[in-house]
Design an enzyme around this catalytic site. Structure first.
Site, PDB file in Angstrom:
ATOM      1  CG  ASP A  27      -1.943  -1.131   1.183  1.00 30.38           C
ATOM      2  OD1 ASP A  27      -1.942  -1.909   0.223  1.00 30.38           O
ATOM      3  OD2 ASP A  27      -2.708  -1.250   2.161  1.00 30.38           O
ATOM      4  CE  LYS A 132      -3.550  -4.200   1.409  1.00 31.73           C
ATOM      5  NZ  LYS A 132      -4.341  -3.467   2.392  1.00 31.73           N
ATOM      6  CB  CYS A 165      -2.152  -2.483   5.625  1.00 25.91           C
ATOM      7  SG  CYS A 165      -3.720  -1.614   5.348  1.00 25.91           S
TER       8      CYS A 165
END
Length: 236
Positions: A27, A132, A165
C-alpha cells in the site's frame, strides 16, 4: 547460493531461501503518502510514511537484481463501493471518507490517481499488483494463489502502515504457514509509538508472528542469493 541468512534479524537469524522468497510491498499509495492526500486530510504527518520510500527503493532494487519477485498491493475499492462494508466506510470521524472527492481523485477508489503507487516505487513490467479491499493482503484477493503458484514460502514484508495493513497481513501470513520478516525501516506509521510497539510485537516471544531486521542486513542477504526466475504473474 540456495539460501542466505539475515544474521542480525530479531529474535534470531532469518533464512532467505532462493526461489521461495518474495518481497511484499504493501500500500505505498499516493492517497496515503503524498501531501494533500487522504492521509494528510486526517491530520497525519505524511513525512512519517515518506521516510520509508528511500530505503524501500533500495530494497526493491536489490530484490530485482537477486531475482526475488516483488509483489505490490493497493488498498482500494470499486467505484460503486460494493466491496466496502459499512463497518469500514463509516468507521471513525475523518474529514473525508472513502469514495469522497479528494486532492487526487475519489479517495481509495481503484483507477483514481491517488489509489496508485508512488512514482518512486512504481512496479515494473511483470511484477504482480494485488488490489485488496481490506487491511490484510490475503482477504478477498488472489495473493494465496499467486504465492502457491510460484512456490513461495517466505515473505519479506514492507509498506504502510505498520500497525494496520502490515500487521494484519503478517498475522494472516503466519496463520497460513509463511515465514515473514518485516523490514523495520521499510515499514512506516503516522504514529512513532505505534511503529515501535508494532515492530516489537512481531518479534516478541521468540518471533510469535515473525522476524524484524533493518534493510541493510536484508540487502546483504539478498546479494548472496543465486538469482532465480522472477514471478511472472502480472496483475497490473
Amino acid at each position: 547460493m540456495s539460501e542466505s541468512y539475515v544474521s542480525g534479524a530479531s529474535p534470531t537469524p532469518f533464512t532467505v531461501p532462493a526461489g521461495k522468497t518474495a518481497l511484499l510491498v504493501i500500500d505505498m499509495q499516493r492517497d496515503f503518502l503524498l501531501p494533500g492526500g487522504f492521509g494528510e486530510s486526517l491530520g497525519n504527518d505524511v513525512n512519517m510514511l515518506r521516510s520509508v520510500i528511500e530505503p524501500l527503493a533500495a530494497l526493491i532494487a536489490a530484490a530485482r537484481e537477486s531475482g526475488v519477485p516483488v509483489i505490490h498491493t493497493r488498498e482500494g475499492h470499486l467505484p460503486d463501493l460494493s466491496d466496502c462494508p459499512p463497518a469500514k466506510l463509516n468507521r471513525g470521524m475523518p474529514s473525508q471518507r472513502i469514495g469522497d472527492p479528494g486532492e487526487f481523485g475519489r479517495i481509495l477508489i481503484r483507477g483514481e490517481y491517488g489509489h496508485d503507487i508512488v512514482d518512486e516505487l512504481a512496479p515494473i513490467d511483470g511484477e504482480t499488483v494485488i488490489d485488496k479491499p481490506g487491511k490484510g493482503a490475503f482477504y478477498a484477493t488472489e495473493l494465496t494463489e499467486v504465492l502457491e503458484d510460484a512456490g513461495i514460502t517466505t515473505l519479506l514484508v514492507t509498506g504502510v502502515t505498520t500497525e494496520v495493513c502490515v500487521h494484519t497481513t503478517v498475522r494472516e501470513a503466519n496463520d497460513r504457514g509463511y515465514e515473514c520478516l518485516v523490514v523495520s525501516d521499510c515499514v512506516g506509521s503516522y504514529f512513532p509509538e505505534f511503529q515501535r510497539v508494532g515492530l516489537d510485537m512481531i518479534a516478541a516471544q521468540g518471533g510469535i508472528f515473525g522476524w524484524t531486521s533493518p534493510s541493510d542486513d536484508v540487502i546483504d542477504a539478498l546479494r548472496e542469493l543465486t538469482p532465480s526466475p522472477a514471478l511472472h504473474t502480472n496483475r497490473i
